[in-house]
Structure formats: C-alpha cells, structure tokens
Design an enzyme around this catalytic site. Sequence first.
Site, PDB file in Angstrom:
ATOM      1  N   GLY A 122      48.213 -15.878   6.631  1.00 21.97           N
ATOM      2  CA  GLY A 122      49.826 -16.458   6.423  1.00 21.97           C
ATOM      3  C   GLY A 122      50.434 -15.982   4.898  1.00 21.97           C
ATOM      4  O   GLY A 122      50.270 -17.322   4.543  1.00 21.97           O
ATOM      5  N   TYR A 123      51.044 -15.160   5.206  1.00 19.09           N
ATOM      6  CA  TYR A 123      52.035 -15.211   4.061  1.00 19.09           C
ATOM      7  C   TYR A 123      54.032 -14.858   4.195  1.00 19.09           C
ATOM      8  O   TYR A 123      54.141 -16.011   4.037  1.00 19.09           O
ATOM      9  CB  TYR A 123      52.664 -13.178   3.566  1.00 19.09           C
ATOM     10  CG  TYR A 123      51.000 -12.799   3.114  1.00 19.09           C
ATOM     11  CD1 TYR A 123      49.934 -13.562   2.100  1.00 19.09           C
ATOM     12  CD2 TYR A 123      50.544 -11.434   3.135  1.00 19.09           C
ATOM     13  CE1 TYR A 123      49.043 -12.675   1.427  1.00 19.09           C
ATOM     14  CE2 TYR A 123      49.797 -10.886   2.790  1.00 19.09           C
ATOM     15  CZ  TYR A 123      48.448 -11.386   2.013  1.00 19.09           C
ATOM     16  OH  TYR A 123      47.804 -10.779   1.445  1.00 19.09           O
ATOM     17  N   SER A 124      54.183 -14.774   5.384  1.00 16.92           N
ATOM     18  CA  SER A 124      55.949 -14.447   6.202  1.00 16.92           C
ATOM     19  C   SER A 124      56.201 -15.691   5.907  1.00 16.92           C
ATOM     20  O   SER A 124      55.400 -16.641   7.063  1.00 16.92           O
ATOM     21  CB  SER A 124      55.891 -13.737   6.628  1.00 16.92           C
ATOM     22  OG  SER A 124      56.330 -12.464   6.050  1.00 16.92           O
ATOM     23  N   GLU A 239      45.758  -4.477   2.064  1.00 17.45           N
ATOM     24  CA  GLU A 239      46.470  -3.860   3.351  1.00 17.45           C
ATOM     25  C   GLU A 239      47.156  -2.877   3.343  1.00 17.45           C
ATOM     26  O   GLU A 239      47.369  -1.424   4.795  1.00 17.45           O
ATOM     27  CB  GLU A 239      47.488  -4.761   3.397  1.00 17.45           C
ATOM     28  CG  GLU A 239      47.847  -4.999   5.059  1.00 17.45           C
ATOM     29  CD  GLU A 239      48.784  -5.871   5.047  1.00 17.45           C
ATOM     30  OE1 GLU A 239      49.120  -7.093   3.928  1.00 17.45           O
ATOM     31  OE2 GLU A 239      49.800  -5.824   6.209  1.00 17.45           O
ATOM     32  N   SER A 359      57.764  -4.199   4.232  1.00 16.86           N
ATOM     33  CA  SER A 359      58.909  -3.226   4.807  1.00 16.86           C
ATOM     34  C   SER A 359      58.987  -1.242   4.197  1.00 16.86           C
ATOM     35  O   SER A 359      58.594  -1.432   2.760  1.00 16.86           O
ATOM     36  CB  SER A 359      60.349  -3.436   4.663  1.00 16.86           C
ATOM     37  OG  SER A 359      60.398  -4.067   3.930  1.00 16.86           O
TER      38      SER A 359
END
Lengths: 377, 389
Positions: A122-124, A239, A359
Amino acid sequence: MDFNFTPEEQAFREEIRAFLDAHLPDPMPEDDPDFLRLWNEKLRAKRWVGFNWPREWGGGGGDLIRQFILKEEMSARRAPALGLDFMGLTWVGPAIIAHGTKEQKAEHLEAILDGRSHWCTGYSEPDVGSDLASLQCRAVREGDEYVIHGQKIWTTSAHFASHIFMLVRTDPTVSKYKGITCLLVPMTTPGITISPIENLSGKASFNQVFFDGARTPVSNRLGAEGEGWKVVMGALANERSGISEATEMLQHLDDIRSLAKRARRGGRPALEDDRVRRRLSEMEIRVEAMRLTGLRHLTDQINGKPSGSETAINKLQRGILEFEMSELTLELLGSAAQHQGELQHEALAWHGTVIGGGSPNIQRNIIAERILGLPKD
Amino acid sequence: MNFGFTEEQGFLRDAVRKFLDDRCPMAEVRRLMKTPNAHSPELWKAFAEQGSVGLLIPEAYGGAGLGWVDFVVVLEETGRTLMPSPLVSTALAALAIREAGSPAQKERWLPRFAEGSAIGTLAVLEASDLPGAEGVALVADSDGEVDVLHGEKCFVADAGCADVYVVAYRSTERSAEPSGDRAGTGVGGALRLGLVARDAPGVRVALVPSLDETRRSGTLSLDGVRIGPDARLAAADPEATLALLLDAGSIAVTAEGLGAAEGALALTVQYAKDRVQFGSPIGRFQGVKHRLADMWVDTESIKSLLYYGAWAIDERRDAVPRYASLAKAYLADAFTRIGVDCVQLHGAVGYTIEYDIQLYLKRSKWARPMFGDGDHHRDRLARLSMGNR
C-alpha cells in the site's frame, strides 16, 4: 574481475539441474495451485525459497552468487517462480529482516516462505503516485493501537492478499518525509474494504483499498514511528531489482525468436528479415547488459554496499525492452495482432509493469538527483 | 564470480589520471590536434615510462604483463580526456605479434612498443570498407618465397606515426570456396598477415584530414612491397587471429569510447548545474535531467558488457566474439546519441569551437565505424545466435 564460477558453485549448478531433471514435470501443469504448492514444499525442503534469508527464520542462509545461479537455472528450465508470495519474498520479507522485531520475524518470515501469507503493498493513493512522500492515509495512535483512515489505490493482489505492507502518515506536523510510518496489517482487519479495478486488458489485478477506522496493534509497526521513508527506500530498491532481473527477459527473447521462426514477412520467414534480426539482436544486447549489470550490483552487495539508486538502471532497461518486445511481437503477428489472444494480451501487460515500482520518469529523477547530483524538481 | 575492480586497478586508474592531468590537459590535446600526426613523441615516451603503453606486453619483452581488464582501465581514462595517442593501434599490433609472431618478430617489436620507441597499427580495411576478413581482397603476387603486395589499405588508424603495419592480404593460390563470413564474396586465396615496416621500399602513406582531429588515419599504398617468410605472421588459423584482432579492437574502442562518453556526460552535467535560465539551473528541468539520466544508464550498461568482453580476451576466448559485438553495438549507437545530445544540451555555446563538448561529438563519429558499426555487430550477433539468414 573474475567471471568464473568456483568448482563449488559449479557443483551447486549441477545439483539444481539434477533436481530439476528428477522433479520438474514435463509438460508442466498450467495454473494448477496444487502443483505449485507441492513444488514449493519440495523447494522448501531444499531451503531454496528465501535462499539468502537467515537460516534461523527458515531461509537458506545462502550467498547471493548461488542465489543468482539458482534463479538462472530455474528460469532456464521455466520452472515455476521460487516461492508463492512474490512481494513477500522480494521486498516485504527483506524489509522485515532488516527492520523487524523478533516477534514480527517469527510471525511473518516462515509464512512467506511457505506461501501461507500473501502480501500486497500500500503505497499509492488517489492523489499520491509518483510523489509518494506526500501520502495522506492517516494513522492516529490510540493507546496500543493505530487507527487508520484513508485510501490506497492500484494495490495489486489486494483482493486475495492476507496482509498489506503499507505506508501511513503518523505526524502531519513535520516535513513530509519524517511523518511517515510503515505498518504490517492483516487484510482481515475490520474497517478494510476492497474494490477491484479492471485493468486495460480486462482483468482485475489491482484494487482500491479503503481504511475506515481500521485498528491495528502498535506491534504491527515496522521500524520506528516516523522512519517509514527509510524502510521504503530499501523496499523500493529491492522491488526495482526484483522486477528487473534478466532471467524473465531471456525467456521473452526466446519466445520472440520462436515466433519469428514461425511468422512470415513479405512471404519469407520473419527470421530472415534483416530488420527483424537486428531488432532481436538489439534486445539480446540489452538483456545481456541487464544480466551483467545485475551481477555487478550483486558484487557491490557482497562487498557491503546495500542496493540503492543504481537499481534504477535495470528498471529502465526493462521498460525499454518490454516495450520493444511487445511491439515486435504484435508486428510479427501481422493482422492477427488485431485479434484477442494470449500474446496480444501479454503485449498490453507492459503498460502495467513499466509503471509498477515507479514510472520510468521517476527512475530518471532518482538517477539524475541521487547519482548525478542534479537539483531536485 | 567477482565483478569489481581490484585495489591495484584502482591505483592504476589514479596513476593514469594523474599522468593525464599533468601531461595531457585539454590545452595539450588542442595543441596536438594542430600537429600533422596528432602525436607527441615526448608525451608517448613519458606515457610508456609511466607504464601504460607496455601494459599488456609480457614482462619478458619489457612490458608489465597485465591483462585486458587493466588495459580497459587505462583506455577509459585516455578516452575521458580525449588523449591523442596511438595506444589502441599499438596494442592491437602487439597482440597480433604475440598471437602469431615468431620469437624473432617478438624480439624485434614488442620491447620497442613497450618502451615507446616504436608504434604499430593494423592495416585491414580496403576501399570496400567491409570490417572483417570478407573485406580483405588484396592478393599478393608470389615471387617464390616472397609475397609481393600491390594495392591500398584504407582507413589505417595512426598511419602517419606508425613504424610497422600489420597488413592483412591473401595468398596467390586460390583456396576452396570460402566459408563463414566470406561465403559468396568471391574472395579467394588464404588469408595472411604480414609485418610491413614504414621504411620498407614501396610503402607510401597519404594522410586524410580527420573530422576528429584528436585521431588520425590514412591510406597505405603498397607498391611492390615484399613480405618474406621472416615478415609473415605464422598464424595457425589466420582467420581466427584476424577475428581476434578485430574483436579486441572493438573492445578497445568501446573502452575508449565509453571513457569519452562519460567525459561528455560529466561536462554536460556540470553545465546543467551551472547554467541558470528561468531562474533555475537547467539541470532541474526534466527535459534536461532525464536525458542525462538516460546517458548514465547507457554508460553503466555498456560497462557491464565491456568488462566481460575484456576479461574474456584473457580468460575465455570462445566468448570474445559475442561480447565484442554486444559491447561495440551498444557503444556505437549510445555514444553517438550522447555526443549529439550533449552538444544540444549546451545550447549555442555547444556549437562553438571554444567549448570542449564538440570534441566529444567528433570522437563519437570516429568511434562509430571503428571495427564495425551498430548494424554490423547486430548482424553478426544474429548470425551467432540464430544462424545464417
């Protein structure tokens, strides 16, 4: 510099090959959870899942070079991934090993290795993507608990995850980096609801996760309060390097070469077309560069330099490669690229993986600011 | 498995940097550019005394007896500073003599290379510009034991300052139908390598003005040049020896090109930090910083391929062709882009003769075709991994 493997490392490679000869079914059952569980048990018995994790927590206590050999051999034979819980193995487990309490290690590490747990991340948040440190999901301490209010989004696998590795804001009064804390929260916690999001290929792979007063004990905090950013920097480096291993790209390259053998262009086998051949060579160049850059980073780690910003290199290379591979695949399919099909859908998946873990432009910011020393935006 | 430089290689890099800072700063580079051969015998001699020139030559012949990974360290630094020198050419001539020379040929040339009193270079390319054995069409007339050469070798690097040329040619007798890379080229005769001294009768050198004035090349005219048995290199498999020389050339040019690409990147990063527009250093803008980040990804990725290739020359010969092509293909295109974009990121001053960035742009134009451009190496990789078309 010495690229030779030691006789012991070679023997280990032989051991893996013999194991695969004896145990890997041919043909491999597709998407069979029972087979995957059984396979994981066999690998666990060899201590090959979590190969470099400490033995006291169920890992193999192995070194990084042997782990590299293990991954390479498994991938060459297209054996199922090592372990059942990708996020747990790639960044949650290592973060718990680095920052966790004894109780947290006991609770989570073996469960990850056995595939009893399944982690999501749960980051964004709806208003927080690339600018991760601005996250707003709030956790307020009440006695021995944190009470969480807020929302996470693009949460891959949340719909079947057992736990979420999440960042929350515990102190809105200090600078944005300092008020962040990392929590390890069971998905069964009351006050958590999940709403799936369909991705552009029509599958539900990611989700919105809502927290309406979900309560979790303070003992589920990973690292100190306000130290979440430090925890997540290491996790993001893991990651990036996890999703940018060359092994999977080698398989893709193999697949495209096979496709080029079957496909025809201008009435001839596509593999005889100069432009196709050069594009395949260009992919081979980047895949091998990724593989060797990964090995260079392993050497750095072995020499005591923890992985950091430089893992952005292969994340960017993978982004370029996957795009090229997807588009060449579609071109080789010719008009059949207009139809639905496995290869066609795989080509669309690139749009997800290129964003996951940050990104391409965020990777470029990381390199420009942290490595080249250019001013921050 | 260890993908790091040793402490000694770190010392070597420091020593070469110090030498170049002292003896070949940019002012000296620009001075040498205006000399006929872009070559300073004094600088070369000092570089030999420092140990870099004879680095690869065995100790028995007066060199340091080190390996190609060490040599790559030196080349990265000479590339970074754009040092004008026949370092790559001489290393390749020495490699030819080490691989296929007689004891007498080794005695004659290797110690002189190591001490900086002789310079060597390869003379392989012809007007066809085909970078490989397939481009060698010069056929010797036979005069008994002696091969007599009439013809031209083109694009000979450091032709003007070389004392000896390693010339590739073909014997008079025609062999069976050529195979491999030469299949269908109609080139007959067995490949041979011979040593031609600058002062041998019939040798003439015509210098051609270079776009990159830190580098020189010329046309070697051979007018009845005689190559006797003592001047022929007795390679057991001349095609394999030539292939090794060209692959080693690819790796050396990649190393020097990589150093130059890093030099261009460093100059441009500094410029992006210093130049202020719209109230901010331009390096804050993503249009600038992202391009610089991509350059860094490329230089780091090239290093991975390059170091493996250099190591393979000494330790795993069968891997050399593939890694030479992987590295050179990447370098050829990435350095080109880096040169172009670094000039552009400098704005108008990048287009001036005064700023050094233009020198790096020109070096990238030199490096691209050397030992085969990107497409040449991609075609070769395709043959290696997928067979002939």
